[in-house]
Design an enzyme around this catalytic site. Structure first.
Site, PDB file in Angstrom:
ATOM      1  N   ARG A 142      23.098  22.812  55.059  1.00 26.34           N
ATOM      2  CA  ARG A 142      24.057  21.769  54.634  1.00 26.34           C
ATOM      3  C   ARG A 142      24.264  21.827  53.118  1.00 26.34           C
ATOM      4  N   SER A 143      23.175  22.065  52.389  1.00 31.02           N
ATOM      5  CA  SER A 143      23.263  22.182  50.923  1.00 31.02           C
ATOM      6  C   SER A 143      24.261  23.260  50.525  1.00 31.02           C
ATOM      7  N   HIS A 203      17.173  17.859  31.067  1.00 33.89           N
ATOM      8  CA  HIS A 203      18.135  16.795  31.378  1.00 33.89           C
ATOM      9  C   HIS A 203      18.507  16.828  32.846  1.00 33.89           C
ATOM     10  N   SER A 209      17.970  13.569  35.442  1.00 31.86           N
ATOM     11  CA  SER A 209      18.586  12.266  35.747  1.00 31.86           C
ATOM     12  C   SER A 209      19.570  11.851  34.661  1.00 31.86           C
ATOM     13  N   ILE A 228      19.697  25.247  40.482  1.00 32.03           N
ATOM     14  CA  ILE A 228      21.091  25.338  40.897  1.00 32.03           C
ATOM     15  C   ILE A 228      21.203  26.000  42.280  1.00 32.03           C
ATOM     16  N   LEU A 252      29.866  14.428  42.156  1.00 30.89           N
ATOM     17  CA  LEU A 252      28.631  13.986  42.823  1.00 30.89           C
ATOM     18  C   LEU A 252      28.937  12.926  43.872  1.00 30.89           C
ATOM     19  N   GLN A 306       2.141   1.714  73.495  1.00 30.30           N
ATOM     20  CA  GLN A 306       2.983   0.809  72.676  1.00 30.30           C
ATOM     21  C   GLN A 306       3.157   1.337  71.253  1.00 30.30           C
ATOM     22  N   GLU A 341      20.932  15.241  43.620  1.00 34.64           N
ATOM     23  CA  GLU A 341      22.129  14.365  43.693  1.00 34.64           C
ATOM     24  C   GLU A 341      21.787  12.932  43.294  1.00 34.64           C
ATOM     25  N   ASP A 355      15.205   6.513  42.900  1.00 30.18           N
ATOM     26  CA  ASP A 355      15.155   5.400  41.942  1.00 30.18           C
ATOM     27  C   ASP A 355      16.437   5.305  41.120  1.00 30.18           C
TER      28      ASP A 355
HETATM   29  P1  TGC Z   1      27.511   6.304  32.236  1.00 32.30           P
HETATM   30  O1  TGC Z   1      27.667   5.847  30.818  1.00 32.30           O
HETATM   31  O2  TGC Z   1      27.153   5.295  33.269  1.00 32.30           O
HETATM   32  O3  TGC Z   1      28.801   7.068  32.725  1.00 32.30           O
HETATM   33  C1  TGC Z   1      29.434   8.059  31.934  1.00 32.30           C
HETATM   34  C2  TGC Z   1      30.874   8.121  32.363  1.00 32.30           C
HETATM   35  O4  TGC Z   1      30.945   8.522  33.731  1.00 32.30           O
HETATM   36  C3  TGC Z   1      31.557   7.494  34.537  1.00 32.30           C
HETATM   37  N1  TGC Z   1      30.840   7.477  35.814  1.00 32.30           N
HETATM   38  C4  TGC Z   1      31.350   7.969  36.921  1.00 32.30           C
HETATM   39  N2  TGC Z   1      32.543   8.521  37.192  1.00 32.30           N
HETATM   40  C5  TGC Z   1      32.786   8.939  38.433  1.00 32.30           C
HETATM   41  N3  TGC Z   1      31.858   8.854  39.413  1.00 32.30           N
HETATM   42  C6  TGC Z   1      30.637   8.315  39.194  1.00 32.30           C
HETATM   43  N4  TGC Z   1      29.712   8.268  40.171  1.00 32.30           N
HETATM   44  C7  TGC Z   1      30.332   7.839  37.898  1.00 32.30           C
HETATM   45  N5  TGC Z   1      29.246   7.264  37.323  1.00 32.30           N
HETATM   46  C8  TGC Z   1      29.583   7.052  36.042  1.00 32.30           C
HETATM   47  C9  TGC Z   1      31.405   6.229  33.718  1.00 32.30           C
HETATM   48  O5  TGC Z   1      32.380   5.284  34.043  1.00 32.30           O
HETATM   49  C10 TGC Z   1      31.565   6.752  32.305  1.00 32.30           C
HETATM   50  O6  TGC Z   1      32.943   6.999  32.075  1.00 32.30           O
HETATM   51  P2  TGC Z   1      33.569   6.817  30.620  1.00 32.30           P
HETATM   52  O7  TGC Z   1      35.017   7.089  30.813  1.00 32.30           O
HETATM   53  O8  TGC Z   1      33.249   5.386  30.235  1.00 32.30           O
HETATM   54  O9  TGC Z   1      32.885   7.798  29.737  1.00 32.30           O
HETATM   55  O10 TGC Z   1      26.468   7.503  32.241  1.00 32.30           O
HETATM   56  P3  TGC Z   1      24.921   7.508  31.938  1.00 32.30           P
HETATM   57  O11 TGC Z   1      24.700   8.608  30.956  1.00 32.30           O
HETATM   58  O12 TGC Z   1      24.418   6.130  31.591  1.00 32.30           O
HETATM   59  O13 TGC Z   1      24.302   7.986  33.332  1.00 32.30           O
HETATM   60  C11 TGC Z   1      24.505   7.276  34.503  1.00 32.30           C
HETATM   61  C12 TGC Z   1      23.709   7.882  35.674  1.00 32.30           C
HETATM   62  C13 TGC Z   1      22.223   7.857  35.373  1.00 32.30           C
HETATM   63  C14 TGC Z   1      23.971   7.014  36.874  1.00 32.30           C
HETATM   64  C15 TGC Z   1      24.179   9.308  35.944  1.00 32.30           C
HETATM   65  O14 TGC Z   1      24.006  10.121  34.868  1.00 32.30           O
HETATM   66  C16 TGC Z   1      23.545   9.911  37.167  1.00 32.30           C
HETATM   67  O15 TGC Z   1      24.087   9.759  38.245  1.00 32.30           O
HETATM   68  N6  TGC Z   1      22.393  10.652  37.043  1.00 32.30           N
HETATM   69  C17 TGC Z   1      21.837  11.429  38.144  1.00 32.30           C
HETATM   70  C18 TGC Z   1      22.149  12.884  37.927  1.00 32.30           C
HETATM   71  C19 TGC Z   1      22.468  13.609  39.213  1.00 32.30           C
HETATM   72  O16 TGC Z   1      22.727  13.040  40.252  1.00 32.30           O
HETATM   73  N7  TGC Z   1      22.478  14.922  39.134  1.00 32.30           N
HETATM   74  C20 TGC Z   1      22.851  15.724  40.262  1.00 32.30           C
HETATM   75  C21 TGC Z   1      23.042  17.172  39.867  1.00 32.30           C
HETATM   76  S1  TGC Z   1      23.867  18.114  41.106  1.00 32.30           S
HETATM   77  C22 TGC Z   1      22.787  18.235  42.337  1.00 32.30           C
HETATM   78  O17 TGC Z   1      21.755  17.680  42.376  1.00 32.30           O
HETATM   79  C23 TGC Z   1      23.216  19.105  43.438  1.00 32.30           C
HETATM   80  S2  TGC Z   1      22.096  19.262  44.722  1.00 32.30           S
HETATM   81  C24 TGC Z   1      23.150  20.052  45.719  1.00 32.30           C
HETATM   82  C25 TGC Z   1      22.721  20.342  47.059  1.00 32.30           C
HETATM   83  O18 TGC Z   1      22.006  21.376  47.224  1.00 32.30           O
HETATM   84  O19 TGC Z   1      23.178  19.647  47.996  1.00 32.30           O
HETATM   85  P1  FAD Z   2      13.772  13.725  36.175  1.00 30.11           P
HETATM   86  O1  FAD Z   2      15.112  13.254  35.762  1.00 30.11           O
HETATM   87  O2  FAD Z   2      12.863  14.248  35.120  1.00 30.11           O
HETATM   88  O3  FAD Z   2      13.043  12.535  36.943  1.00 30.11           O
HETATM   89  C1  FAD Z   2      11.619  12.496  37.140  1.00 30.11           C
HETATM   90  C2  FAD Z   2      11.263  11.108  37.660  1.00 30.11           C
HETATM   91  O4  FAD Z   2      11.615  10.115  36.681  1.00 30.11           O
HETATM   92  C3  FAD Z   2      12.026  10.721  38.940  1.00 30.11           C
HETATM   93  O5  FAD Z   2      11.175  10.030  39.806  1.00 30.11           O
HETATM   94  C4  FAD Z   2      13.123   9.795  38.435  1.00 30.11           C
HETATM   95  O6  FAD Z   2      13.558   8.863  39.416  1.00 30.11           O
HETATM   96  C5  FAD Z   2      12.416   9.111  37.260  1.00 30.11           C
HETATM   97  N1  FAD Z   2      13.378   8.598  36.299  1.00 30.11           N
HETATM   98  C6  FAD Z   2      14.224   9.287  35.502  1.00 30.11           C
HETATM   99  N2  FAD Z   2      14.979   8.455  34.775  1.00 30.11           N
HETATM  100  C7  FAD Z   2      14.624   7.207  35.123  1.00 30.11           C
HETATM  101  C8  FAD Z   2      15.037   5.901  34.731  1.00 30.11           C
HETATM  102  N3  FAD Z   2      16.012   5.698  33.832  1.00 30.11           N
HETATM  103  N4  FAD Z   2      14.421   4.836  35.274  1.00 30.11           N
HETATM  104  C9  FAD Z   2      13.447   5.003  36.211  1.00 30.11           C
HETATM  105  N5  FAD Z   2      13.005   6.209  36.634  1.00 30.11           N
HETATM  106  C10 FAD Z   2      13.590   7.293  36.093  1.00 30.11           C
HETATM  107  N6  FAD Z   2      21.343  20.247  39.986  1.00 30.11           N
HETATM  108  C11 FAD Z   2      22.569  20.794  39.749  1.00 30.11           C
HETATM  109  O7  FAD Z   2      23.182  20.543  38.717  1.00 30.11           O
HETATM  110  N7  FAD Z   2      23.137  21.633  40.677  1.00 30.11           N
HETATM  111  C12 FAD Z   2      22.522  21.965  41.840  1.00 30.11           C
HETATM  112  O8  FAD Z   2      23.080  22.715  42.653  1.00 30.11           O
HETATM  113  C13 FAD Z   2      21.223  21.429  42.100  1.00 30.11           C
HETATM  114  N8  FAD Z   2      20.538  21.798  43.217  1.00 30.11           N
HETATM  115  C14 FAD Z   2      19.228  21.411  43.366  1.00 30.11           C
HETATM  116  C15 FAD Z   2      18.449  21.932  44.399  1.00 30.11           C
HETATM  117  C16 FAD Z   2      17.114  21.588  44.529  1.00 30.11           C
HETATM  118  C17 FAD Z   2      16.273  22.200  45.593  1.00 30.11           C
HETATM  119  C18 FAD Z   2      16.537  20.640  43.626  1.00 30.11           C
HETATM  120  C19 FAD Z   2      15.101  20.223  43.752  1.00 30.11           C
HETATM  121  C20 FAD Z   2      17.303  20.111  42.605  1.00 30.11           C
HETATM  122  C21 FAD Z   2      18.640  20.501  42.449  1.00 30.11           C
HETATM  123  N9  FAD Z   2      19.410  20.040  41.358  1.00 30.11           N
HETATM  124  C22 FAD Z   2      20.658  20.554  41.123  1.00 30.11           C
HETATM  125  C23 FAD Z   2      18.786  19.200  40.340  1.00 30.11           C
HETATM  126  C24 FAD Z   2      18.633  17.728  40.733  1.00 30.11           C
HETATM  127  O9  FAD Z   2      19.848  17.075  40.670  1.00 30.11           O
HETATM  128  C25 FAD Z   2      17.601  17.107  39.788  1.00 30.11           C
HETATM  129  O10 FAD Z   2      16.339  17.614  40.162  1.00 30.11           O
HETATM  130  C26 FAD Z   2      17.610  15.592  39.841  1.00 30.11           C
HETATM  131  O11 FAD Z   2      18.808  15.070  39.317  1.00 30.11           O
HETATM  132  C27 FAD Z   2      16.424  14.968  39.099  1.00 30.11           C
HETATM  133  O12 FAD Z   2      16.250  15.540  37.834  1.00 30.11           O
HETATM  134  P2  FAD Z   2      14.797  16.077  37.391  1.00 30.11           P
HETATM  135  O13 FAD Z   2      14.280  16.959  38.464  1.00 30.11           O
HETATM  136  O14 FAD Z   2      14.951  16.645  36.032  1.00 30.11           O
HETATM  137  O15 FAD Z   2      13.885  14.800  37.361  1.00 30.11           O
END
Ligand code: TGC
Ligand code: FAD
Length: 411
Positions: A112-113, A158, A160, A185, A262, A302, A386, A390
């Site tokens: 699925r990923s 970087h 979260s 990635i 995302l 049960q 994603e 938390d």
């Molecule tokens: P913040 O100041 O809240 O927002 C910055 C700008 O972005 C806008 N925004 C959004 N826009 C669209 N969709 C959303 N979900 C949005 N959330 C925020 C916001 O309005 C603002 O816009 P502007 O115009 O004012 O600049 O940003 P922040 O720096 O405080 O961070 C917020 C936070 C922590 C929620 C965000 O950075 C976050 O979601 N962190 C988690 C990172 C994450 O999910 N990484 C995923 C990487 S990809 C991945 O993991 C792929 S796995 C793939 C797989 O194998 O399936």
């Molecule tokens: P950190 O951000 O260091 O977090 C560590 C711990 O601290 C967590 O428990 C978190 O909840 C906690 N924490 C962080 N900030 C806060 C806060 N403000 N308050 C409270 N608790 C907090 N990324 C991509 O860009 N593209 C991809 O394709 C992709 N694929 C992935 C595939 C796999 C198998 C994995 C494991 C990860 C992948 N990622 C990808 C990265 C993924 O999105 C990150 O691992 C995730 O966003 C968390 O970042 P980190 O691992 O650096 O943890």
């Protein structure tokens, strides 16, 4: 699952297994689906049972991505199902997308990923923010599986907090010069194109399309994962990479651009993990009726029934939550915070179900004879990527209070 036969691919041997999964729909959620949705579900499920389930355990045990499934994934429409047909997609609705992700993750989160990254994190940004030339060049090849893509947001320091990213590019007149590194990635070592998020000289985030073979660009694989072993994960390293100017996504800049992608991927995960939960429940239900202890099936105790009853209750709640989210997405009304709630709730639900199902299988639950441990280990990544469990809680917290708890300084 049971081992049926051995097959060879290249010079390696693989064990084939039969998928015994049966449909579970406790609340008649199927009645909320259209005939087309059910047709899509049935055809994806048939492909999974025939071409994916028989091999997945062995590939996961060997920590290998089964590359040969890529044409099949394209054929069932798993790459960009909601992308318009003019760009090679299927033009399907959001519920169809969710159903496809669910059927794939019913087999394995890693597969699925691969499909959700290709659809939501590569095709989606090119479709939404790309130039017409970029759409025509990349989307049809990504839809057909000729190209595989990846999405580079996370960096070593970087995760979260992607807004702190260090990867950057400079305008050199006739091209951009890209430097930096991305970590974790999905698909990166096999990707033909990477959607890379980097800051310009003013610190503004932009998306760049970095193509395989560009000088200074490498994508080493990350080895020794205990989770998502049938998915390939790597790094992206940029050492003075010359990126042509036409490879910048012109349609949107700022952190909101990657975060909007995302939203789409998190939505797919909210559907997908219900599949993993259903597979664990299905296996636990069957096993508990067959396994005799103290002269009776363990399903008659049960304590076992409590586990099974709670599993189907939680699955049903997640199905309804997700179906409603799909309707909101179709209407263009789903908020990012609503998507966060569903991603967080459903992944947590699936992980808890995997752990309970593991207990019901006793010692057998830790073996590859059953899919449970593989699902459980996979979900340990899904609950982190994603946006961690938390981080999604804090997104809900911010949404309902208006106060951000991401930074201790209250900003
Ligand atoms: P913040 O100041 O809240 O927002 C910055 C700008 O972005 C806008 N925004 C959004 N826009 C669209 N969709 C959303 N979900 C949005 N959330 C925020 C916001 O309005 C603002 O816009 P502007 O115009 O004012 O600049 O940003 P922040 O720096 O405080 O961070 C917020 C936070 C922590 C929620 C965000 O950075 C976050 O979601 N962190 C988690 C990172 C994450 O999910 N990484 C995923 C990487 S990809 C991945 O993991 C792929 S796995 C793939 C797989 O194998 O399936
Ligand atoms: P950190 O951000 O260091 O977090 C560590 C711990 O601290 C967590 O428990 C978190 O909840 C906690 N924490 C962080 N900030 C806060 C806060 N403000 N308050 C409270 N608790 C907090 N990324 C991509 O860009 N593209 C991809 O394709 C992709 N694929 C992935 C595939 C796999 C198998 C994995 C494991 C990860 C992948 N990622 C990808 C990265 C993924 O999105 C990150 O691992 C995730 O966003 C968390 O970042 P980190 O691992 O650096 O943890």
């Amino acid at each position: 699952m049971k081992v049926d036969e051995i097959f060879t691919f290249g010079d390696k041997f693989y064990k084939m297994k039969t998928d015994l999964y049966q449909h579970h729909d406790y609340y008649g959620v199927d009645e909320l689906l259209t005939e087309e949705h059910k047709l899509i579900r049935d055809s994806v499920r048939a492909w999974v049972k025939k071409d994916l389930s028989p091999i997945i355990e062995d590939y996961a045990q060997k920590s290998e991505f089964p590359k040969q499934i890529i044409p099949g994934l394209a054929e069932i429409g798993a790459f960009g199902p909601y992308i318009p047909e003019e760009y090679g997609g299927q033009g399907l609705d959001q519920i169809s997308y969710g159903i496809i992700m669910q059927e794939l993750e019913r087999c394995d989160s890693g597969v699925r990923s691969c499909a959700s990254v290709q659809s939501s994190l590569v095709m989606y940004p090119i479709w939404k923010y790309g130039s017409e030339q970029q759409k025509k060049k990349f989307l049809p090849k990504l839809a057909s599986g000729e190209f595989i893509g990846c999405f580079g947001l996370t960096e070593p320091d970087h995760g979260s907090n992607p807004g702190g990213m260090l990867t950057n590019f400079k305008d050199m007149g006739d091209h951009y010069l890209l430097n930096g590194a991305k970590l974790w990635i999905t698909n990166s070592p096999i990707a033909d194109v990477a959607v890379v998020w980097a800051k310009n000289e003013e610190g503004r985030v932009h998306g760049l399309l970095v193509e395989k073979g560009m000088e200074g660009f490498t994508a080493p694989e990350i080895h020794d994962k205990w989770s998502l072993r049938a998915s390939i994960t790597g790094e992206l390293v940029f050492d003075n990479v010359k990126v042509p100017k036409e490879n910048l996504l012109p349609g949107r800049s700022g952190l909101g651009a990657p975060l909007s992608c995302l939203d789409s991927a998190r939505y797919g995960i909210a559907w997908g993990v219900i599949g993993a939960a259903l597979d664990c429940y299905d296996s636990a239900l069957r096993y508990s009726k067959e396994r005799i202890q103290f002269d009776v099936p363990i399903a008659s105790f049960q304590l076992t029934q409590k586990k099974l009853a709670e599993m189907i209750t939680e699955i049903t709640k997640a199905q309804l939550l997700t179906w409603r989210l799909g309707v909101l997405r179709n209407e263009g009304k789903a908020t990012s915070a609503q998507i966060s709630m569903a991603k967080r709730n459903n992944v947590d639900m699936a992980l808890k179900i995997a752990r309970e199902a593991r207990q019901i299988h006793g010692g057998m639950g830790i073996t590859g004879e059953y899919p449970i441990m593989r699902h459980m280990m996979n979900l340990e990544s899904v609950i982190t990527y994603e946006g961690t469990h938390d981080v999604h809680l804090l997104i809900t917290g911010l949404d309902i209070t208006g106060l951000s708890a991401f930074r201790n300084d209250g900003k």
